[in-house]
Design a protein around this motif. Sequence first.
Motif, PDB file in Angstrom:
ATOM      1  N   ILE A 266      -7.121   5.263  -0.292  1.00  0.00           N
ATOM      2  CA  ILE A 266      -6.108   5.492   0.388  1.00  0.00           C
ATOM      3  C   ILE A 266      -5.625   4.682   1.174  1.00  0.00           C
ATOM      4  O   ILE A 266      -4.414   4.299   1.296  1.00  0.00           O
ATOM      5  CB  ILE A 266      -6.307   7.023   0.974  1.00  0.00           C
ATOM      6  CG1 ILE A 266      -6.682   8.093  -0.106  1.00  0.00           C
ATOM      7  CG2 ILE A 266      -5.326   7.469   1.660  1.00  0.00           C
ATOM      8  CD1 ILE A 266      -7.321   9.469   0.594  1.00  0.00           C
TER       9      ILE A 266
ATOM     10  N   GLN B  57       0.803   3.983  -5.606  1.00  0.00           N
ATOM     11  CA  GLN B  57       0.482   5.447  -4.360  1.00  0.00           C
ATOM     12  C   GLN B  57       0.687   6.708  -4.942  1.00  0.00           C
ATOM     13  O   GLN B  57       0.137   7.519  -4.417  1.00  0.00           O
ATOM     14  CB  GLN B  57       1.383   4.811  -3.415  1.00  0.00           C
ATOM     15  CG  GLN B  57       0.945   3.691  -2.681  1.00  0.00           C
ATOM     16  CD  GLN B  57       2.026   3.285  -1.212  1.00  0.00           C
ATOM     17  OE1 GLN B  57       3.164   3.430  -1.509  1.00  0.00           O
ATOM     18  NE2 GLN B  57       1.183   3.105  -0.472  1.00  0.00           N
TER      19      GLN B  57
ATOM     20  N   VAL C 267      -1.842   9.743  -4.522  1.00  0.00           N
ATOM     21  CA  VAL C 267      -1.718  11.142  -3.951  1.00  0.00           C
ATOM     22  C   VAL C 267      -1.843  12.038  -4.698  1.00  0.00           C
ATOM     23  O   VAL C 267      -2.315  13.203  -4.565  1.00  0.00           O
ATOM     24  CB  VAL C 267      -0.061  11.084  -3.128  1.00  0.00           C
ATOM     25  CG1 VAL C 267      -0.003  12.381  -2.317  1.00  0.00           C
ATOM     26  CG2 VAL C 267      -0.194   9.829  -2.042  1.00  0.00           C
TER      27      VAL C 267
END
Length: 205
Positions: free
Chosen positions: A23, A102, A106
């Motif tokens: 992350i 990304q 997520v």
Amino acid sequence: MNVSQLEWIITLGVTLAVLVFDIVFIARRPHEPTMRECAIALSFYVGLAVAFGIWVWNFHGGQFGLEFFAGWLTEYSLSVDNLFIFIIIMASFNVPKVYQQQALLVGIVLALVFRGIFIALGAVAIEQFSWMFYIFGAFLVYTAIRLARDTEHDDDADNFVVRFAKTYLNTTDKWDGLKLYVKEGSKRLMTPMFLVIVALGTTDL
């Protein structure tokens, strides 16, 4: 299988450390990954799983080692189906390649959270009410038939949650990097990135 508290702490600690590293690392460097990066990351994660399986085999016996590798390979093969759905979602929303990594991360984290919640709730329901097991089984058969009949998957990116968000939330078609919302005057508008993450995170529901 007798697992010590120390083993649980180490296993969960390493898992969380890998997730946090992903992350933080990806969030700070949004980019389109190269084939070399993908190959290195894939080799690293597969290597971790194999190393863990070997550790289970050596310290807890061959039976549990085989059970781990069987479960891991089954889940890994099933994840390929999710990968195709994620690709369809990305293509449907025309996500810029620089942001796909990304958005996918997520979405996967949200999917893991939701899956964990439903697994826990399902386990409690089966433990308290054994007849729930048959209801879950019937539901799986029903969903399998629906998936077998749906060969085009045209609406995979437009599930109930996404349609709800489009209907009841103010949205915009304009991308603004990784932002989930933008302000236009006094209005707060949800960006396509918000809808993509919602679609990725809830596609398993």
